[in-house]
Design an enzyme around this catalytic site. Structure first.
Site, short mmCIF file in Angstrom:
data_model
loop_
_atom_site.label_atom_id
_atom_site.label_comp_id
_atom_site.label_asym_id
_atom_site.label_seq_id
_atom_site.Cartn_x
_atom_site.Cartn_y
_atom_site.Cartn_z
N CYS A 376 0.83 -1.20 0.00
CA CYS A 376 0.00 0.00 0.00
C CYS A 376 0.87 1.25 0.00
O CYS A 376 1.47 1.57 -1.02
CB CYS A 376 -0.99 -0.06 1.17
N HIS A 502 -3.44 -5.06 0.34
CA HIS A 502 -2.88 -5.58 1.60
C HIS A 502 -2.93 -7.12 1.61
O HIS A 502 -3.85 -7.70 2.19
CB HIS A 502 -3.68 -5.05 2.79
N GLU A 504 -1.38 -9.06 3.33
CA GLU A 504 -1.20 -9.61 4.69
C GLU A 504 -2.52 -10.06 5.32
O GLU A 504 -2.51 -10.87 6.25
CB GLU A 504 -0.50 -8.59 5.61
N1 GLN Z 1 -2.10 6.77 2.93
C1 GLN Z 1 -2.18 6.04 1.72
C2 GLN Z 1 -3.54 6.15 1.06
O1 GLN Z 1 -4.49 6.51 1.69
C3 GLN Z 1 -1.84 4.58 1.95
C4 GLN Z 1 -2.81 3.86 2.80
C5 GLN Z 1 -2.30 2.53 3.29
O2 GLN Z 1 -1.10 2.28 3.25
N2 GLN Z 1 -3.16 1.69 3.80
O3 GLN Z 1 -3.69 5.86 -0.11
#
Ligand code: GLN
Length: 534
Positions: A376, A502, A504
């Site tokens: 992310c 994600h 994970e």
């Molecule tokens: N802050 C970034 C976004 O909102 C990444 C979010 C995250 O890593 N979950 O896109």
């Protein structure tokens, strides 16, 4: 009829109630019962989505896009089963429902009260997930004695009254502290906490005692007598070497037999063979590797629970111990901290603290040919780094951190710009990703389409895509419906892969996530190479 097991916690928080609840789930599932889990959180936030991970640990995201308590991650990992929106709710959500019904006029004439209106709504939610389940395990957050959890405990008590003793079971997880100076285990805190539960009208059927030392027969007898629980129903959960060992520890003491007997459940033979084998592999690693985790909440490990568990799972697949070194990216001299690691992982995150350090970490991984996995935000910084240092777009950034950058390589889509109310408004939950043939991702997944879970607002800005790809950043996965970049890789690198989602959240101890599995394989290969060179 569906049976209910309520799991409460006594004396202190952080007792591993979620692990106890998951372990019970695992043991019953191993006896061919269909088990589902529910977590009640007593705070007023409608969901944990807007909470700081320092307060509450990681926000776990389900397939259907619910932002939930991290215990749902344990449930999914122990039961190898997907949880959904309905498997977690907060006091805030309950009140929100009841108050909006009151405004609609559903209770005309009545005074709306905690009992019965709030407790009825809680019970509706207990019952709503029972479909197809032999057993529902409800974990009640907080510690018995807190004001906030009272309505949940009251609803649990009413369930017992309505369901009858054969159908509802109360398990209390408590602490039996060891006092070093006296060389004694102390039962008093547990007595008090069980006393508190009884005040509410709940008599626990089973107590699980967390302790540093084994409980001897005298202590068990004392707990039994003072807490009004039969001796056979007092169990111990000593500190384990791994959370995955806990079901086996409890099974050895006969916890599942006792539950099955008390709830008069008909079950098949137990099958814990593959789980036991997995725990054995975890216990006896053949090799080890260190992964640097460059995040923001490095002092609070629960903020990265699913990430560190995924690394453990990948380690099991390779019979390797994976050591995680948390790197604070605001620190100086990142290079020396990363010199000896097998791989570097930049996890998800929000806010700009340490962001330049993260970009620096990516540069070290790219130039130093160190295996890299970006999750992310970890993908967004990889794109920013590439834009700045390969494309030479000085000051390239995400508009999250620099609203006026000349090169907004990461930006909001128009629909996100329109968002006014922040709660549950990110791109959330499972989306399909098309994976390009011939990439690291395709090799890992062995599939051309996959589904992965999201939780972010920002995306790679397609205006820069041609430029990025032209200079060697490979877009290995996209969300076709909106043509969004989901996976990027570097070709001229041993293993460099970053994803907008994600992974994970989908890793399980007996089936590690393919990207984590291959990342750890690359990190092990690097470590072996370095050892050889020495
Ligand atoms: N802050 C970034 C976004 O909102 C990444 C979010 C995250 O890593 N979950 O896109």
């Amino acid at each position: 009829m569906t049976k209910y097991i309520f799991v409460t916690g006594g004396v202190v928080s952080s007792l591993g109630k979620g692990i106890s609840a998951s372990s019970i789930g695992k043991l019953l599932q191993a006896r061919s019962l269909n088990v589902t889990m529910l977590k009640c959180d007593p705070y007023i936030n409608v969901d944990p989505g807007t909470m700081n991970p320092f307060q509450h640990g990681e926000v776990f995201v389900t397939e259907d896009g619910a932002e939930t308590d991290l215990d749902l991650g344990h449930y999914e990992r122990f039961l190898d089963k997907e949880m959904h929106q309905a498997n977690n709710f907060t006091a805030g959500k309950v009140y929100e429902t009841v108050i909006s019904r009151e405004r609609k006029g559903d209770f005309l004439g009545a005074t709306v009260q905690v009992i019965p209106h709030i407790t009825d709504e809680i019970k509706n939610r207990f019952r709503a997930i029972s479909k197809g389940a032999d057993v529902v395990i409800v974990e009640i957050g907080g510690t018995v004695g807190d004001i906030e959890s009272l309505p949940f405990l009251e609803a649990a008590r009413q369930m017992g009254l309505e369901g009858g003793r054969d159908n509802v079971l109360y398990v209390h997880v408590t602490l039996v502290p060891y006092i070093k100076a006296a060389e004694e285990l102390k039962t008093k805190p547990t007595q008090h906490s069980v006393g508190k539960l009884r005040e509410i009208g709940i008599n626990p059927d089973i107590i699980i005692c967390r302790s540093e030392k084994p409980l001897n027969a005298d202590i068990k007898a004392k707990l039994s007598l003072f807490c009004n629980v039969p001796k056979e129903s007092v169990f111990e959960a000593q500190d384990a070497f791994s959370i995955y060992e806990v079901p086996l520890m409890l099974h050895k003491q006969g916890l599942d037999d006792q539950i099955v007997m008390l709830l008069r459940l008909r079950t098949h033979s137990k099958d814990l063979e593959s789980w036991t084998a997995m725990v054995e592999r975890l216990r006896k690693p053949q090799r080890e590797v260190t992964i640097a985790l460059a995040g923001k909440y490095t002092d609070y490990k629960d903020a990265y629970k699913s990430v560190s568990e995924s690394l453990v799972h990948a380690g099991i697949a390779h019979s390797a111990r994976v050591n995680v070194r948390f790197i604070e990216t605001t620190d100086r001299d990142l290079e020396s901290k990363l010199a000896d690691v097998g791989g570097i992982l930049v996890p998800g995150g929000f806010g700009d603290r340490g962001i330049e350090g993260k970009i620096q970490v990516v540069r070290l991984a790219r130039e130093g040919r160190i295996p890299y996995l970006g999750l992310c935000l970890g993908m967004q910084v990889a794109v920013i780094e590439f834009a700045r240092n390969v494309l030479k777009l000085a000051g390239a950034h995400s508009t999250e951190f620099d609203a006026r950058t000349r090169y907004p390589v990461i930006d909001l889509l128009p629909e996100q710009k329109a968002v006014k109310a922040k709660g549950a408004s990110m791109r959330l939950g499972s989306y399909e990703c098309a994976v390009k043939k011939g990439t690291l991702a395709h090799r890992a997944y062995g599939a051309a389409t996959v589904r992965e879970r999201h939780r972010h607002r920002y995306e790679v800005n397609n205006k820069f895509r041609k430029q990025l790809e032209g200079s060697g950043l490979c877009v290995a996965g996209t969300y076709a419906a909106k043509d969004l970049v989901e996976i990027v890789e570097l070709r001229d690198h041993p293993w460099f892969l970053a994803v907008q989602f994600h992974p994970e959240f989908k890793s399980r101890p007996e089936s590690p996530h393919p990207l984590f599995r291959d990342f750890v394989a690359a990190a092990l290969a690097r470590s072996a190479q370095k050892a050889h060179a020495r």
